[in-house]
Design a protein around this motif. Sequence first.
Motif, PDB file in Angstrom:
ATOM      1  N   MET A 182      -0.144 -42.267 -14.854  1.00 26.22           N
ATOM      2  CA  MET A 182       0.066 -40.976 -14.339  1.00 26.22           C
ATOM      3  C   MET A 182      -0.972 -40.514 -13.207  1.00 26.22           C
ATOM      4  O   MET A 182      -1.891 -40.793 -13.131  1.00 26.22           O
ATOM      5  CB  MET A 182      -0.039 -40.134 -15.663  1.00 26.22           C
ATOM      6  N   ASN A 183      -0.514 -39.925 -12.628  1.00 29.10           N
ATOM      7  CA  ASN A 183      -1.278 -39.083 -11.389  1.00 29.10           C
ATOM      8  C   ASN A 183      -2.518 -38.479 -12.088  1.00 29.10           C
ATOM      9  O   ASN A 183      -2.604 -37.641 -13.036  1.00 29.10           O
ATOM     10  CB  ASN A 183      -0.531 -37.744 -10.678  1.00 29.10           C
ATOM     11  N   ASN A 184      -3.753 -38.944 -11.293  1.00 31.38           N
ATOM     12  CA  ASN A 184      -5.001 -38.531 -12.086  1.00 31.38           C
ATOM     13  C   ASN A 184      -5.055 -36.938 -11.934  1.00 31.38           C
ATOM     14  O   ASN A 184      -5.852 -36.355 -13.043  1.00 31.38           O
ATOM     15  CB  ASN A 184      -6.009 -39.218 -11.306  1.00 31.38           C
ATOM     16  N   GLU A 185      -4.476 -36.359 -10.889  1.00 28.06           N
ATOM     17  CA  GLU A 185      -4.725 -34.777 -11.082  1.00 28.06           C
ATOM     18  C   GLU A 185      -3.906 -34.221 -12.204  1.00 28.06           C
ATOM     19  O   GLU A 185      -4.478 -33.338 -12.619  1.00 28.06           O
ATOM     20  CB  GLU A 185      -4.008 -34.174  -9.669  1.00 28.06           C
ATOM     21  N   LEU A 186      -2.822 -34.829 -12.621  1.00 29.37           N
ATOM     22  CA  LEU A 186      -2.045 -34.295 -13.869  1.00 29.37           C
ATOM     23  C   LEU A 186      -2.719 -34.242 -14.913  1.00 29.37           C
ATOM     24  O   LEU A 186      -2.593 -33.398 -16.049  1.00 29.37           O
ATOM     25  CB  LEU A 186      -0.536 -34.870 -13.749  1.00 29.37           C
ATOM     26  N   GLU A 187      -3.389 -35.363 -14.953  1.00 28.79           N
ATOM     27  CA  GLU A 187      -4.437 -35.724 -16.450  1.00 28.79           C
ATOM     28  C   GLU A 187      -5.244 -34.397 -16.822  1.00 28.79           C
ATOM     29  O   GLU A 187      -5.876 -34.406 -17.858  1.00 28.79           O
ATOM     30  CB  GLU A 187      -5.126 -36.954 -16.410  1.00 28.79           C
ATOM     31  N   LYS A 188      -5.612 -33.677 -15.717  1.00 28.20           N
ATOM     32  CA  LYS A 188      -6.640 -32.619 -15.911  1.00 28.20           C
ATOM     33  C   LYS A 188      -5.705 -31.361 -16.267  1.00 28.20           C
ATOM     34  O   LYS A 188      -6.339 -30.300 -16.772  1.00 28.20           O
ATOM     35  CB  LYS A 188      -7.416 -32.349 -14.725  1.00 28.20           C
ATOM     36  N   TRP A 189      -4.579 -31.559 -16.140  1.00 27.52           N
ATOM     37  CA  TRP A 189      -3.648 -30.133 -16.420  1.00 27.52           C
ATOM     38  C   TRP A 189      -3.361 -29.914 -17.812  1.00 27.52           C
ATOM     39  O   TRP A 189      -3.411 -30.824 -18.840  1.00 27.52           O
ATOM     40  CB  TRP A 189      -2.428 -30.242 -15.817  1.00 27.52           C
ATOM     41  N   ALA A 190      -2.927 -28.543 -18.241  1.00 25.83           N
ATOM     42  CA  ALA A 190      -2.661 -28.378 -19.635  1.00 25.83           C
ATOM     43  C   ALA A 190      -1.346 -29.056 -19.962  1.00 25.83           C
ATOM     44  O   ALA A 190      -0.451 -29.255 -18.914  1.00 25.83           O
ATOM     45  CB  ALA A 190      -2.244 -26.807 -19.726  1.00 25.83           C
ATOM     46  N   PRO A 191      -0.955 -29.521 -21.211  1.00 21.23           N
ATOM     47  CA  PRO A 191       0.136 -30.396 -21.333  1.00 21.23           C
ATOM     48  C   PRO A 191       1.556 -29.727 -21.072  1.00 21.23           C
ATOM     49  O   PRO A 191       2.341 -30.542 -20.497  1.00 21.23           O
ATOM     50  CB  PRO A 191       0.112 -30.543 -22.994  1.00 21.23           C
ATOM     51  N   SER A 192       1.656 -28.487 -21.073  1.00 20.38           N
ATOM     52  CA  SER A 192       3.047 -28.038 -20.717  1.00 20.38           C
ATOM     53  C   SER A 192       3.098 -28.124 -18.969  1.00 20.38           C
ATOM     54  O   SER A 192       4.152 -28.556 -18.564  1.00 20.38           O
ATOM     55  CB  SER A 192       2.974 -26.522 -20.999  1.00 20.38           C
ATOM     56  N   LYS A 193       2.087 -27.751 -18.402  1.00 20.94           N
ATOM     57  CA  LYS A 193       2.353 -28.040 -16.746  1.00 20.94           C
ATOM     58  C   LYS A 193       2.378 -29.509 -16.600  1.00 20.94           C
ATOM     59  O   LYS A 193       3.126 -29.795 -15.525  1.00 20.94           O
ATOM     60  CB  LYS A 193       0.990 -27.345 -16.295  1.00 20.94           C
ATOM     61  N   ARG A 194       1.530 -30.300 -17.095  1.00 21.61           N
ATOM     62  CA  ARG A 194       1.614 -31.641 -16.815  1.00 21.61           C
ATOM     63  C   ARG A 194       3.006 -32.360 -17.166  1.00 21.61           C
ATOM     64  O   ARG A 194       3.661 -33.158 -16.314  1.00 21.61           O
ATOM     65  CB  ARG A 194       0.790 -32.429 -17.689  1.00 21.61           C
ATOM     66  N   SER A 195       3.763 -32.065 -18.266  1.00 21.05           N
ATOM     67  CA  SER A 195       5.017 -32.370 -18.364  1.00 21.05           C
ATOM     68  C   SER A 195       5.982 -31.829 -17.584  1.00 21.05           C
ATOM     69  O   SER A 195       6.925 -32.551 -16.879  1.00 21.05           O
ATOM     70  CB  SER A 195       5.464 -31.808 -19.951  1.00 21.05           C
ATOM     71  N   ALA A 196       5.898 -30.517 -17.350  1.00 26.43           N
ATOM     72  CA  ALA A 196       6.952 -29.858 -16.150  1.00 26.43           C
ATOM     73  C   ALA A 196       6.618 -30.566 -14.730  1.00 26.43           C
ATOM     74  O   ALA A 196       7.667 -31.239 -14.336  1.00 26.43           O
ATOM     75  CB  ALA A 196       6.483 -28.653 -16.060  1.00 26.43           C
ATOM     76  N   ALA A 197       5.405 -30.928 -14.423  1.00 23.29           N
ATOM     77  CA  ALA A 197       5.410 -31.633 -13.070  1.00 23.29           C
ATOM     78  C   ALA A 197       6.142 -32.959 -13.008  1.00 23.29           C
ATOM     79  O   ALA A 197       6.598 -33.224 -12.141  1.00 23.29           O
ATOM     80  CB  ALA A 197       3.913 -31.775 -12.789  1.00 23.29           C
ATOM     81  N   LYS A 198       5.495 -33.592 -14.056  1.00 23.00           N
ATOM     82  CA  LYS A 198       6.213 -35.097 -14.107  1.00 23.00           C
ATOM     83  C   LYS A 198       7.867 -35.115 -14.135  1.00 23.00           C
ATOM     84  O   LYS A 198       8.366 -35.819 -13.326  1.00 23.00           O
ATOM     85  CB  LYS A 198       5.711 -35.786 -15.467  1.00 23.00           C
ATOM     86  N   ASN A 199       8.357 -34.099 -14.971  1.00 21.00           N
ATOM     87  CA  ASN A 199       9.570 -34.331 -15.354  1.00 21.00           C
ATOM     88  C   ASN A 199      10.598 -33.630 -14.264  1.00 21.00           C
ATOM     89  O   ASN A 199      11.595 -33.802 -13.803  1.00 21.00           O
ATOM     90  CB  ASN A 199       9.971 -33.725 -16.505  1.00 21.00           C
ATOM     91  N   MET A 200       9.979 -32.595 -13.541  1.00 19.70           N
ATOM     92  CA  MET A 200      10.385 -32.088 -12.273  1.00 19.70           C
ATOM     93  C   MET A 200      10.698 -32.936 -11.084  1.00 19.70           C
ATOM     94  O   MET A 200      11.685 -32.911 -10.457  1.00 19.70           O
ATOM     95  CB  MET A 200       9.694 -30.697 -12.044  1.00 19.70           C
TER      96      MET A 200
END
Length: 308
Positions: free
Chosen positions: A1-19
Amino acid sequence: MNNELEKWAPSKRSAAKNMFAAFNILKDAGGQLPGKTVIETIRNTIPLNDWEMEVYEKTGYIRWESILHFYTIDCIKAGFLRKNKGIWYLTEEGEKAIKLGPAKLFETASQLYRNWAADNKDPKVKKEKQAEEVAELEENKTQTQKANLDLLEEQAISGIKDFIRSKNAYEFQDMVAALLRAMNYHTPFISPKGKDGGLDIIAYNDPLGATSPRLKVQVKHRPDAVVPVDDIRSLTGLLNKDGDIGLFVTSGYFTSESNRSARESHRHIKLLDIDNFIALWQEFYSKLSDEDKNMLPLHPIYFLGSNE
């Protein structure tokens, strides 16, 4: 997973990945797909953890799906995505945004939403979305409401399509004839089983067919296929009188070449795919006879909307 996404809250991380996955799925499909298909493709191809797969007790929705629907509102306001009658459309701007990658795409959509919200005095701009779960995003109830309504509409359209899919070719043909009658056409000819000479329905403005237009209709019950351009050209060849209009109705979709052929034809050809058919059935449902309504019964339910 993108290193930047790993620092995000789970909901935003899920949204960014699946979007990001949804945008790529739409691009690979030529720019549009039923929302249900996008969701199913993500479910089958993108790793989803246990937290994402949990079900909300109050709504019965799966967490990652609700989160994705919530944040697609950002994408719509950003001009990256459109939704209509359960179909998701990737815009030209949305296709370009794929190059940004998951994190930047998400951030850009969110910022463009905030710009739109500020211009429209949306209260969301007063507070960032920080909650872990969509159910707790109380600072923007309007967006949550829109996401839930989109989800309900997609489920409703999917159910209607599944019902149509279950019908045989002659039942679907009868549904098309019923729709034409609701639109004030007379249908003196509906093809019986067997050879039909290429026409399935002939519809007139009056009982005798003395006035134009006269509709010559082909119906194809192909929910899992697209109608090729040769079928459109065959219908064109049957329009041999002044005032003849060709109508091609399918329970699936048309190829881009088929749509172009109909637009450029020297004859008047109208194409109705499954989405257009359902939209017209909904529009003219009140004008169907009780017997015809039973072919595809609908039950309207009204939800609180918004002024946007």
